[in-house]
Design a protein around this motif. Structure first.
Motif, PDB file in Angstrom:
ATOM      1  N   PRO A 177       0.834  -1.218   0.000  1.00 31.47           N
ATOM      2  CA  PRO A 177       0.000   0.000   0.000  1.00 31.47           C
ATOM      3  C   PRO A 177       0.857   1.251   0.000  1.00 31.47           C
ATOM      4  O   PRO A 177       1.931   1.293   0.612  1.00 31.47           O
ATOM      5  CB  PRO A 177      -0.800  -0.140   1.297  1.00 31.47           C
ATOM      6  N   CYS A 199       0.588   3.962   1.504  1.00 31.77           N
ATOM      7  CA  CYS A 199       0.841   4.540   2.830  1.00 31.77           C
ATOM      8  C   CYS A 199       2.067   3.906   3.480  1.00 31.77           C
ATOM      9  O   CYS A 199       2.739   4.531   4.308  1.00 31.77           O
ATOM     10  CB  CYS A 199      -0.388   4.381   3.731  1.00 31.77           C
ATOM     11  N   LYS A 253      -4.829   2.780   0.925  1.00 34.30           N
ATOM     12  CA  LYS A 253      -4.702   1.320   1.010  1.00 34.30           C
ATOM     13  C   LYS A 253      -5.067   0.622  -0.293  1.00 34.30           C
ATOM     14  O   LYS A 253      -4.650  -0.507  -0.524  1.00 34.30           O
ATOM     15  CB  LYS A 253      -5.579   0.779   2.149  1.00 34.30           C
TER      16      LYS A 253
END
Length: 252
Positions: free
Chosen positions: A89, A91, A129
């Protein structure tokens, strides 16, 4: 669209839970000596075969499309898709990517959402995500949560809902979500706090007070105008990535 037909004992023996979501579970599964992902819905009535078939026909190199419909004991329980093992992901990858890598990735995502839009498909859930990357290439997950032809989004995230509540339309929502992602990637900002930061920063500028020069917000007039649009009742039309500079953050 082809079917992957399994019996329950075979499926239960070889599946491994990867993640759980609101409407489904994602499993890794070995099929024909290849590891794939299987999205299994909690309720088989949630499986919209016609929508899945439309998504499967999209011409895209970025959206992880459904590959085969999965039958377990003759019941369609979901679909299979490619497993991108070395992708994580965004992030997770944010702090190890360079600004240039982020810039190129965002430009590629921009071209892809335009490409999907031209095929009557809106991918708007561009959250931190649902985008996975190895630092160079990016892929979009959760391919069924799209607006395509006569089918609406399966789910509307809180961020998407906030946009819709203000604008009363989904027009420009994919662009708006990419702009939020752009600001998030280039600045030390919590994803959920971006809109508040935009509003407070523009207010400080308007009142000629001290502010942080956030990339994508205060780079130039074009960026500031787009940010004003993002917090107004007008649908977002422009992409911040087309206007931001690569200068380092500085305090004004």
């Amino acid at each position: 669209m082809e079917y992957l037909e399994l019996n329950k004992s075979e499926f239960d023996k070889n599946k491994n839970l990867l993640t759980e979501g609101y409407e489904s579970e994602i499993y890794t599964y070995i099929s024909a000596n290849r590891e794939i992902l299987i999205k299994k819905y909690y309720d088989s009535d949630q499986v919209d075969i016609n929508k899945i078939k439309l998504i499967n026909k999209l011409k895209t190199g970025v959206l992880i499309k459904p590959d085969k419909l999965v039958k377990v004991d003759n019941d369609v329980i979901g679909f299979s898709m490619k497993y991108m093992k070395k992708f994580y992901p965004i992030c997770v990858m944010k702090d190890i990517m360079t600004d240039e890598e982020k810039h190129n990735l965002l430009l590629n995502l921009k071209e892809e959402i335009i490409n999907l839009r031209n095929q009557n498909c809106i991918y708007a859930d561009l959250n931190v995500k649902n985008i996975i990357t190895d630092g160079n290439k990016a892929y979009l997950c959760d391919s069924v949560n799209v607006k395509i032809e006569n089918y609406n989004f399966d789910q509307i995230s809180s961020t998407m809902k906030k946009y819709y509540d203000v604008k009363d339309t989904f027009d420009g929502i994919d662009c708006y979500m990419l702009n939020l992602l752009t600001i998030y990637l280039f600045n030390d900002i919590n994803y959920d706090d971006i809109i508040e930061r935009i509003e407070s920063t523009l207010t400080l500028i308007f009142n000629r007070q001290k502010y942080i020069d956030y990339k994508g917000i205060t780079d130039n007039d074009e960026c500031m105008n787009l940010c004003y649009e993002m917090i107004s009742d007008k649908p977002t039309k422009g992409f911040l990535i087309d206007h931001i500079t690569m200068e380092k953050e500085k305090t004004i």
